[in-house]
Design an enzyme around this catalytic site. Structure first.
Site, PDB file in Angstrom:
ATOM      1  N   ARG A  67       0.973  -1.088   0.074  1.00 31.16           N
ATOM      2  CA  ARG A  67       0.145   0.065  -0.054  1.00 31.16           C
ATOM      3  C   ARG A  67       0.948   1.325  -0.013  1.00 31.16           C
ATOM      4  O   ARG A  67       2.151   1.264   0.498  1.00 31.16           O
ATOM      5  CB  ARG A  67      -0.793   0.035   1.115  1.00 31.16           C
ATOM      6  CG  ARG A  67      -2.232  -1.005   1.147  1.00 31.16           C
ATOM      7  CD  ARG A  67      -3.073  -0.479   0.114  1.00 31.16           C
ATOM      8  NE  ARG A  67      -4.246  -1.351   0.115  1.00 31.16           N
ATOM      9  CZ  ARG A  67      -4.448  -2.342  -0.577  1.00 31.16           C
ATOM     10  NH1 ARG A  67      -3.489  -2.692  -1.587  1.00 31.16           N
ATOM     11  NH2 ARG A  67      -5.476  -3.035  -0.710  1.00 31.16           N
ATOM     12  N   HIS A 108      -0.636   0.703  -9.958  1.00 28.50           N
ATOM     13  CA  HIS A 108      -1.240  -0.575  -9.037  1.00 28.50           C
ATOM     14  C   HIS A 108      -1.807  -1.721  -9.737  1.00 28.50           C
ATOM     15  O   HIS A 108      -3.356  -2.074  -9.462  1.00 28.50           O
ATOM     16  CB  HIS A 108      -2.484   0.158  -8.374  1.00 28.50           C
ATOM     17  CG  HIS A 108      -2.911  -0.410  -7.178  1.00 28.50           C
ATOM     18  ND1 HIS A 108      -3.259   0.259  -5.963  1.00 28.50           N
ATOM     19  CD2 HIS A 108      -3.159  -1.542  -6.541  1.00 28.50           C
ATOM     20  CE1 HIS A 108      -3.464  -0.471  -5.026  1.00 28.50           C
ATOM     21  NE2 HIS A 108      -3.290  -1.648  -5.608  1.00 28.50           N
TER      22      HIS A 108
END
Length: 312
Positions: A227, A275
């Site tokens: 993250r 991502h």
């Protein structure tokens, strides 16, 4: 059996059809605002509070490996889901192989000095470089869950010294295990490539900061696959500019999409992807969900349940 499905971007028709085939006899419907009909299970991603509030569900499945978004919403709206209702995340469902591909390719990229050769190419310079010593190219994995285990397994074939750090000690063949805050420094001080696969919890937000980065070996590399909020981006840039870090490969960021004004875009020793390191593979996800529901209906043990206190 009644199953509700909600995902703001997935192909809902495909999922409903695939789930119906995988769970014969189940009535599977897309949840829409105003739907207050009974349900046994909910399959969700970023669900509205009203979808789950007050329902007597057998279980909720988050349609991804990460559950930080739904846990954050539950913290803000505890009435959304009774604490007795189990919450499951997708276990692997094709993500493990994707993480293996990404991590192995990037570690080899750095080990073979392809980053340096690209820089030389940009300068029109033909110059063979000394090889790195494999025995000194230690790879450290922060986060020893399902995906961390998969990455360690894939890297073993390449002969690098491997270590992992997590809340509790692991017994992985060929991997040196470090556990707890008191062993973090020892884990870091011989690590050449740091791979972040930590869960997103209150304890891990901002963990990759100057204090942590300065404990790595000089000329280390950072690969962030977890993250963006784990990394203090200002501290990362400072470590790169001081050459404490030789390079960083980032798949996740504190703000996504990454703002155009971010200096990370133009930094010569930062590479990035949007991502995509490991995305949900629908067929594998349907298989996992259908198998888990079948086991739950039979009263059998299952894996993948989220510890709401720990956050993963």
């Amino acid at each position: 059996m009644e199953i509700m499905f909600y995902h703001p971007t997935f192909d809902t028709a495909w999922w409903l059809n695939a789930l119906a085939k995988a769970i014969p006899g189940a009535n599977i419907r897309e949840w829409k605002p105003g739907d207050n009909e009974p349900a046994d299970y909910a399959l969700v991603w970023h669900p509205p509070v009203e979808m789950l509030e007050g329902r007597k569900l057998k279980a909720v499945f988050a349609l991804g490996a990460g559950v930080d978004s739904i846990l954050s919403k539950l913290k803000a709206h505890p009435e959304m889901l009774d604490a007795s209702i189990p919450l499951f995340r997708l276990e692997d469902t094709g993500m493990g192989l994707q993480m293996q591909e990404y991590a192995v390719s990037q570690v080899l990229h750095w080990f073979r000095r392809f980053d340096d050769y690209q820089a030389l190419k940009n300068q029109s310079t033909w110059q063979p470089l000394p090889e790195y010593d494999r025995d000194e190219f230690t790879v450290g994995i922060m986060g020893a869950g399902v995906l961390g285990a998969k990455v360690a397994e894939a890297l073993q074939a390449w002969g690098f010294p491997l270590r992992c750090w997590s809340r509790s000690r692991k017994s992985w063949p060929g991997v040196e295990s470090f556990a707890g805050a008191e062993e973090l420094g020892a884990f870091l001080n011989q690590t050449r490539v740091l791979i972040n696969l930590l869960p997103n919890t209150a304890e891990t937000v901002g963990i990759i900061n100057s204090g942590l980065l300065n404990q790595l070996r000089d000329g280390a590399y950072l690969l962030n696959l977890a993250r963006g909020v784990h990394v203090n981006e200002d501290d990362l840039l400072a470590a790169l500019n001081s050459e404490k870090l030789k390079g960083a490969m980032l798949d996740v960021f504190s703000r996504e999409p990454l703002p155009k004004e971010s200096p990370l875009w133009q930094h010569p020793r930062v590479a990035m992807t949007p991502h995509i390191a490991a995305v949900t593979r629908p067929a594998e996800a349907v298989d996992y969900i259908s198998r888990t529901i079948t086991h739950l209906e039979r009263g059998e043990s299952v894996t993948g349940q989220v510890d709401r206190v720990r956050g993963y």
